[in-house]
Design an enzyme around this catalytic site. Structure first.
Site, PDB file in Angstrom:
ATOM      1  CG  ASP A  73       9.045 -10.128  -5.447  1.00  0.00           C
ATOM      2  OD1 ASP A  73       9.235  -8.919  -5.734  1.00  0.00           O
ATOM      3  OD2 ASP A  73       8.614 -10.494  -4.333  1.00  0.00           O
ATOM      4  CG  HIS A 103       6.775  -0.950  -0.344  1.00  0.00           C
ATOM      5  ND1 HIS A 103       6.932  -0.437   0.925  1.00  0.00           N
ATOM      6  CD2 HIS A 103       5.575  -1.588  -0.335  1.00  0.00           C
ATOM      7  CE1 HIS A 103       5.888  -0.753   1.665  1.00  0.00           C
ATOM      8  NE2 HIS A 103       5.044  -1.444   0.925  1.00  0.00           N
TER       9      HIS A 103
END
Ligand code: BDR
Ligand code: CA
Length: 321
Positions: free
Chosen positions: A9, A247
């Protein structure tokens, strides 16, 4: 070469992870599948196409879930922007990358994932960098095919910390039903790694690292430095970090080099969806207190010097030479 599908995403940290995968000589990226998360589906699909255009790699993006699992089941429309404050108005900070429309595939993400696994049984790894809605839809549609996945690395969750709430990480908060479904139904059959905030927050990319990117990374380094500006600003104001936690990049580097991790638990993982207070919280039974079926691999420590060295080598090896 290891065959991978990247479910994503984008998202600034997603973009860095995708770039690392495209540049690594041992990986064959079969396709990107988009999912609503950091932004609505149109933005995340377009941003994936932007990154693919930048590299002109021949890889395509397959459009995926437009909302979380339960909302889709209820017939809801598209979910809108969720994390613009972290990733900027377009989802890639202030960088404006062009799109070549050849990067869009006609097939949808779910069919692409299932057909690719059927064509390569036991050989495909899925790196999931956003909410795991697409994976949950695949599990519900064809569990037997999904059992032929080689491994899944899912960035999300956390044992002892959250970022979207005190107890929930963003990706798992966005679609906790999908998380619980994927780990519970598929985790006993396929190794699924939860790369949570416990490890990702150990790896702050600091100003020294970012300056190095800009100074030694050629055109790509300069572009990433610009892209990171928005993100660094957010981490400073939200966390007081003088740097940023990328991340999804860590999840990708850890997939490529699993020796980066230590203190790896094989445990039962559940994700809370039926509580407003604890929505998206992971309950990871590190010490097997429930005696439930093990369905997750959960690393708790990462070698950060190694992570940074590998990141720079993969992203800028050629430019730096
Ligand atoms: C995760 O949430 C998103 O904002 C990032 O892209 C990453 O996948 C971190 O919590
Ligand atoms: Ca992401």
């Amino acid at each position: 070469k290891r065959k991978v599908i990247i479910d994503t995403d984008p998202g600034i940290d997603d973009a860095l992870a995708i770039i690392a995968a495209l540049k690594h000589p041992d990986l064959e990226v079969l396709g990107l599948t988009s999912v609503a998360g950091n932004k609505g589906i149109q933005f995340t699909t377009d941003n994936a196409a932007r990154v693919l255009t930048y590299f002109d790699s021949g890889v395509k993006v397959y459009r995926g879930a437009t909302n979380d699992y339960l909302s889709l089941k209820a017939g809801a429309g598209e979910r809108a922007d969720e994390a613009g404050f972290v990733h900027g108005a377009t989802g890639l900070g202030s960088v404006d990358l062009p799109i070549n429309s050849d990067m869009y595939a006609d097939q949808n993400a779910i069919d692409f994932i299932l057909e690719t696994i059927q064509a390569n049984p036991g050989e495909v790894d899925i790196i999931a960098l956003g909410p795991v809605t697409n994976l949950a839809l695949c599990v519900k549609k064809d569990l037997e095919t999904m059992k032929q996945v080689r491994s899944i690395h899912s960035m999300g969750g956390g044992v002892h910390r959250g970022n979207r709430s005190p107890v929930a990480e963003f990706n798992y908060w966005f679609d906790p039903t999908a998380v619980d479904l994927v780990f519970t139904e598929l985790g006993p059959h396929v190794p699924i790694w939860m790369i949570g905030l416990d490890v990702t927050h150990q790896g702050i990319i600091d100003m020294n690292d970012l300056t190095f990117m800009k100074m030694a990374g050629g055109e790509l380094g300069a572009m990433l430095y610009e892209m990171m500006q928005f993100y660094v600003n957010t981490y400073w104001h939200q966390n007081g970090y003088m740097g940023a936690v990328i991340h999804d990049l860590m999840a990708m580097i850890g997939y490529i080099y699993p020796d980066m991790y230590s203190e790896i638990y094989h445990a039962n993982l559940r994700c809370v969806s039926d509580s407003e207070l604890a929505k998206g919280q992971c309950i990871v039974d590190l010490h097997d207190q429930f005696k439930w079926e093990k369905n997750a691999y959960v690393p708790m420590k990462a070698d950060i010097a190694f992570y940074k060295e590998q990141t720079m080598a993969i992203l800028f090896g050629e430019e730096a030479a």
